[in-house]
Design a protein around this motif. Sequence first.
Motif: not given
Length: 535
Positions: A215, A219, A249-250, A252, A254, A273-274
């Motif tokens: 995660s 990011r 998913e952790e 945010g 999809h 992600v975003n």
Amino acid sequence: MKFGPVAVRDAIGGVVVHTIRQDALILKKGTMVGPDEVEAMIRAGIREIVVARLDEGDVSEDVAASGIAEAVAGEGVIVERAFTGRANLFASQSGILMVDRTIVDRLNRMDEAITFATLPAFKAVVEGEMIGTVKLVPFGIEARLRDQAIAAVSHGKLRVAPFRVKKVGVVSTMLPGLASKVIDKTIRVTRERLAPAGATIIAERRIQHDQAALSVAVREMIALGAELVLVFGASAIADRRDVIPAALEEIGGHIEHFGMPVDPGNLILIGNVNDVPVVGAPGCARSPKENGFDWVLMRLLAGLKVTRDDITGMGVGGLLMEIVSRPQPRALPPEDNRDVAAVILAAGRPGRIRNDNKPLTEVGGKTLVRMVAEQVLASNASSVIVVTGHQREEVEQALSGLNVKFVYNPDFAEGQGSSIRTGIGAVPETAGGAVICLGDMPMADSVTIDRMIEAFSPGSGSLIVVPVSNGRRGNPIVWSRRYFSDLGKLDGDFGARHLIVQNADAVVEVEVAGDVALLDSEPPEEQELGKIAAG
């Protein structure tokens, strides 16, 4: 359109339907009959000929093909000038081929006179690659039918979506037993996959196969500006609750879809992600062979959204298994670049007649290869390249003092195909074609070569020029740059004969006298030398 046999004197203005070869006369299919052609046929004893003649309200095959091709071509597509009823479409930029199948089917079902073929939809293509062709079957059609075909399509139904994503982040997870050299290879293969799209890896991270660590790494990639993130797991994704999907998913993200009906490539995961696409790569993505990962990756690099429906629609044709590598694009030459370089094949190989190198055989105190080189240098060829191999130093010595460029073929033992590949690879980029000469055939003189270069005309569809003697095709042969990529794939001793057969519409024949051109068989050495000495 009128079609049928007519007396030769009544054929003016008609188009030759079948190629005519009689004595020294060669009248190629598609030739417009004029007074000169009529007189030539009469001298050859021909009294009747089958021709096609346009009626009022008809358009020629080239006009019709061009109009339809221009109508269907969209962004990133250019249309080559039509010849022999064929208008080829090429990619003017690298990207993904977008095809509206309903339009293709509509054109092909409109009338049997019109055919339209393309590469598969969503294929990754590069600039200069041929992506489609419009071919008219008859020599002409009614203008009304041409207009209906143009009206049935709209601009942009065949287009190339350019590659837009340039910054890629890569995260590799690790478990005990996974060697670092496996990850090194994965990064190298990935760079090679991205290169045709102009994309690069801006950052790479190697972390433990752990949800929390992954995660953080994903990011970080997005924060660094990655427009696409690829995750290579140390273990294949087994479930939507596994490490990679859980990590997305952790933070945010999809999950768009897990799995695909393409083998190899089943265990792929697509998410975001975003609004940044994130792909959980299947294990086969570590291999350079084409697999389902390529199908998804190339679309994403073009900025195309890949949905669940897209993935589930890949089943037909999805059994790739041992698929061959993707073919390279055909080079797109300038419209009528008639500059021709010369390539002389003098690599030879050991184990032939008397275990010698035939181009080095001397006749009258001069080697065969020097005779060939002198004739080529006296022709209108813009430059001369000599391919060496077996007895490299001896060949170079035999040509000392001549203005030629030597290129060495280290694979000469594989056969003539490897020497053609080497020679074509050395042709200057400014040349629109190349005449390939055999280093042991000095009977093809500068006059013959010049006649062939004169017949070479890419702009009018004369892309391959072959000499013909007594109905036999021979050497040397002039090739348009269009076919350089095909020549670059040759192997063994089969040469390029099959390419001449496959591209019959692009072939123009030049009649030569006597045994200047020899093909299809190599006569005994003594017989050949006897002919040269006698001449």
